[in-house]
Scaffold this active site. Structure first.
Site, PDB file in Angstrom:
ATOM      1  N   SER A   1      -2.984  -8.045   2.930  1.00 45.13           N
ATOM      2  CA  SER A   1      -3.091  -7.883   4.383  1.00 45.13           C
ATOM      3  C   SER A   1      -3.445  -9.211   5.045  1.00 45.13           C
ATOM      4  O   SER A   1      -2.931  -9.535   6.118  1.00 45.13           O
ATOM      5  CB  SER A   1      -4.156  -6.829   4.701  1.00 45.13           C
ATOM      6  OG  SER A   1      -3.779  -5.588   4.142  1.00 45.13           O
TER       7      SER A   1
ATOM      8  N   HIS B   1       0.841  -1.206   0.000  1.00 47.58           N
ATOM      9  CA  HIS B   1       0.000   0.000   0.000  1.00 47.58           C
ATOM     10  C   HIS B   1       0.875   1.256   0.000  1.00 47.58           C
ATOM     11  O   HIS B   1       0.601   2.219  -0.714  1.00 47.58           O
ATOM     12  CB  HIS B   1      -0.889   0.048   1.255  1.00 47.58           C
ATOM     13  CG  HIS B   1      -1.872  -1.074   1.385  1.00 47.58           C
ATOM     14  ND1 HIS B   1      -1.940  -1.893   2.483  1.00 47.58           N
ATOM     15  CD2 HIS B   1      -2.849  -1.515   0.547  1.00 47.58           C
ATOM     16  CE1 HIS B   1      -2.918  -2.775   2.326  1.00 47.58           C
ATOM     17  NE2 HIS B   1      -3.479  -2.578   1.160  1.00 47.58           N
TER      18      HIS B   1
ATOM     19  N   LYS C   1     -15.647  -7.329   6.298  1.00 48.98           N
ATOM     20  CA  LYS C   1     -14.393  -8.088   6.289  1.00 48.98           C
ATOM     21  C   LYS C   1     -13.981  -8.545   7.691  1.00 48.98           C
ATOM     22  O   LYS C   1     -12.972  -9.232   7.825  1.00 48.98           O
ATOM     23  CB  LYS C   1     -13.266  -7.217   5.708  1.00 48.98           C
ATOM     24  CG  LYS C   1     -13.220  -7.189   4.177  1.00 48.98           C
ATOM     25  CD  LYS C   1     -12.002  -6.437   3.679  1.00 48.98           C
ATOM     26  CE  LYS C   1     -11.373  -7.087   2.457  1.00 48.98           C
ATOM     27  NZ  LYS C   1     -10.180  -6.338   1.996  1.00 48.98           N
TER      28      LYS C   1
ATOM     29  N   ARG D   1      -2.431  -5.576  -8.680  1.00 48.16           N
ATOM     30  CA  ARG D   1      -1.359  -6.567  -8.536  1.00 48.16           C
ATOM     31  C   ARG D   1      -1.425  -7.620  -9.631  1.00 48.16           C
ATOM     32  O   ARG D   1      -0.429  -8.218  -9.987  1.00 48.16           O
ATOM     33  CB  ARG D   1      -1.450  -7.255  -7.165  1.00 48.16           C
ATOM     34  CG  ARG D   1      -1.147  -6.340  -5.991  1.00 48.16           C
ATOM     35  CD  ARG D   1      -1.617  -6.926  -4.693  1.00 48.16           C
ATOM     36  NE  ARG D   1      -3.060  -7.133  -4.725  1.00 48.16           N
ATOM     37  CZ  ARG D   1      -3.757  -7.758  -3.804  1.00 48.16           C
ATOM     38  NH1 ARG D   1      -3.151  -8.258  -2.746  1.00 48.16           N
ATOM     39  NH2 ARG D   1      -5.061  -7.887  -3.917  1.00 48.16           N
TER      40      ARG D   1
HETATM   41  N1  COA Z   1      -0.126  -3.977  -2.009  1.00 47.04           N
HETATM   42  C1  COA Z   1      -0.449  -4.891  -1.102  1.00 47.04           C
HETATM   43  N2  COA Z   1      -1.697  -5.334  -0.899  1.00 47.04           N
HETATM   44  C2  COA Z   1      -2.643  -4.798  -1.651  1.00 47.04           C
HETATM   45  C3  COA Z   1      -2.379  -3.831  -2.619  1.00 47.04           C
HETATM   46  C4  COA Z   1      -1.051  -3.417  -2.784  1.00 47.04           C
HETATM   47  N3  COA Z   1      -0.696  -2.497  -3.671  1.00 47.04           N
HETATM   48  N4  COA Z   1      -3.537  -3.497  -3.196  1.00 47.04           N
HETATM   49  C5  COA Z   1      -4.475  -4.230  -2.619  1.00 47.04           C
HETATM   50  N5  COA Z   1      -3.947  -5.022  -1.674  1.00 47.04           N
HETATM   51  C6  COA Z   1      -4.640  -6.008  -0.856  1.00 47.04           C
HETATM   52  C7  COA Z   1      -5.177  -5.500   0.421  1.00 47.04           C
HETATM   53  O1  COA Z   1      -4.249  -5.665   1.459  1.00 47.04           O
HETATM   54  C8  COA Z   1      -6.388  -6.363   0.613  1.00 47.04           C
HETATM   55  O2  COA Z   1      -6.007  -7.567   1.176  1.00 47.04           O
HETATM   56  P1  COA Z   1      -7.053  -8.406   2.032  1.00 47.04           P
HETATM   57  O3  COA Z   1      -8.244  -8.663   1.162  1.00 47.04           O
HETATM   58  O4  COA Z   1      -6.267  -9.593   2.353  1.00 47.04           O
HETATM   59  O5  COA Z   1      -7.420  -7.561   3.205  1.00 47.04           O
HETATM   60  C9  COA Z   1      -6.858  -6.632  -0.805  1.00 47.04           C
HETATM   61  O6  COA Z   1      -5.751  -6.419  -1.605  1.00 47.04           O
HETATM   62  C10 COA Z   1      -7.915  -5.708  -1.298  1.00 47.04           C
HETATM   63  O7  COA Z   1      -7.974  -4.671  -0.410  1.00 47.04           O
HETATM   64  P2  COA Z   1      -8.068  -3.139  -0.687  1.00 47.04           P
HETATM   65  O8  COA Z   1      -7.386  -2.717  -1.902  1.00 47.04           O
HETATM   66  O9  COA Z   1      -7.657  -2.464   0.578  1.00 47.04           O
HETATM   67  O10 COA Z   1      -9.535  -3.013  -0.951  1.00 47.04           O
HETATM   68  P3  COA Z   1     -10.616  -3.437   0.012  1.00 47.04           P
HETATM   69  O11 COA Z   1     -11.344  -4.548  -0.624  1.00 47.04           O
HETATM   70  O12 COA Z   1     -10.172  -3.651   1.397  1.00 47.04           O
HETATM   71  O13 COA Z   1     -11.398  -2.077   0.019  1.00 47.04           O
HETATM   72  C11 COA Z   1     -12.923  -0.505  -0.766  1.00 47.04           C
HETATM   73  C12 COA Z   1     -12.292  -1.851  -0.954  1.00 47.04           C
HETATM   74  C13 COA Z   1     -12.952  -0.053   0.697  1.00 47.04           C
HETATM   75  C14 COA Z   1     -12.157   0.511  -1.549  1.00 47.04           C
HETATM   76  C15 COA Z   1     -14.336  -0.645  -1.351  1.00 47.04           C
HETATM   77  O14 COA Z   1     -14.957  -1.728  -0.708  1.00 47.04           O
HETATM   78  C16 COA Z   1     -15.145   0.584  -1.154  1.00 47.04           C
HETATM   79  O15 COA Z   1     -15.014   1.537  -1.897  1.00 47.04           O
HETATM   80  N6  COA Z   1     -16.039   0.568  -0.137  1.00 47.04           N
HETATM   81  C17 COA Z   1     -16.900   1.673   0.166  1.00 47.04           C
HETATM   82  C18 COA Z   1     -18.352   1.321  -0.157  1.00 47.04           C
HETATM   83  C19 COA Z   1     -18.625   1.560  -1.609  1.00 47.04           C
HETATM   84  O16 COA Z   1     -18.524   2.647  -2.126  1.00 47.04           O
HETATM   85  N7  COA Z   1     -19.042   0.472  -2.272  1.00 47.04           N
HETATM   86  C20 COA Z   1     -19.379   0.500  -3.664  1.00 47.04           C
HETATM   87  C21 COA Z   1     -18.188   0.322  -4.531  1.00 47.04           C
HETATM   88  S1  COA Z   1     -18.652   0.303  -6.218  1.00 47.04           S
END
Ligand code: COA
Length: 159
Positions: A129, A18, A42, A91
């Site tokens: 994560s 991140h 989550k 990724r």
């Molecule tokens: N390096 C390391 N890990 C990464 C990464 C990177 N560059 N990019 C993503 N990841 C990992 C994260 O650690 C996470 O791992 P996990 O699933 O094991 O926890 C996974 O990839 C995806 O996580 P992240 O990118 O943080 O996205 P998320 O799914 O946690 O969050 C939101 C998604 C919060 C952005 C999305 O759900 C959101 O916008 N929610 C708000 C509600 C909303 O508007 N919903 C409608 C959307 S259309």
């Protein structure tokens, strides 16, 4: 108009992957708002305040990186922040499928909102994560995946 981008995520915990994306975004945009989502679905290991604090501390010395908490739609946060850019790290192809769907839905809800994808550097391409939490839980070393401060916080939480 200053370019403000939002980088949203759960950050449970914030990883070097991140941080890599956030630092690169900070080179591209005037301000990067790192938005820590509640992500109740989550069942995060760290509660919202803990994730907010660890993320804030990681960027405490960088004035152009702000860290906020949000609970609700990302598009509502974007409107509140006056931001028209979302940054997401990619990724793999699997990430792209999910991300492209979210980008499309967000744009339908907020025309004019652009999602910018940054390719995660290869070094962090497999980091997630969940895997970091798992490795720590079973006693593996996570020092290469998270900053030292966050490693301490994770080990404390799991002890
Ligand atoms: N390096 C390391 N890990 C990464 C990464 C990177 N560059 N990019 C993503 N990841 C990992 C994260 O650690 C996470 O791992 P996990 O699933 O094991 O926890 C996974 O990839 C995806 O996580 P992240 O990118 O943080 O996205 P998320 O799914 O946690 O969050 C939101 C998604 C919060 C952005 C999305 O759900 C959101 O916008 N929610 C708000 C509600 C909303 O508007 N919903 C409608 C959307 S259309």
């Amino acid at each position: 108009m200053a370019n403000k981008a939002i980088y949203p995520g759960t950050f449970d915990p914030l990883t070097n992957g991140h941080i890599n994306i956030i630092q690169r975004a900070a080179e591209l945009f005037d301000t990067v708002v790192v938005a820590v989502a509640r992500s109740a679905g989550k069942s995060p290991l760290f509660d919202s305040q803990e994730r907010l604090d660890m993320t804030k501390n990681a960027f405490a010395t960088q004035a152009t990186i702000e860290v906020v908490f949000f609970d609700g739609l990302l598009v509502d946060l974007a409107k509140k922040q006056g931001a028209k850019i979302i940054v997401r790290g990619i990724r793999s192809i699997a990430d792209f499928e999910y991300e492209s769907q979210m980008a499309g839905m967000n744009r339908q809800m907020m025309p004019g909102l652009e999602t910018v994808f940054l390719k995660t550097d290869a070094e962090w391409g497999d980091v997630s994560s969940t895997l970091v939490r798992d490795i720590a839980r079973y006693g593996g070393s996570i020092g290469q995946f998270v900053p030292a401060e966050i490693e301490k916080i994770i080990l404390n939480k799991l002890s």
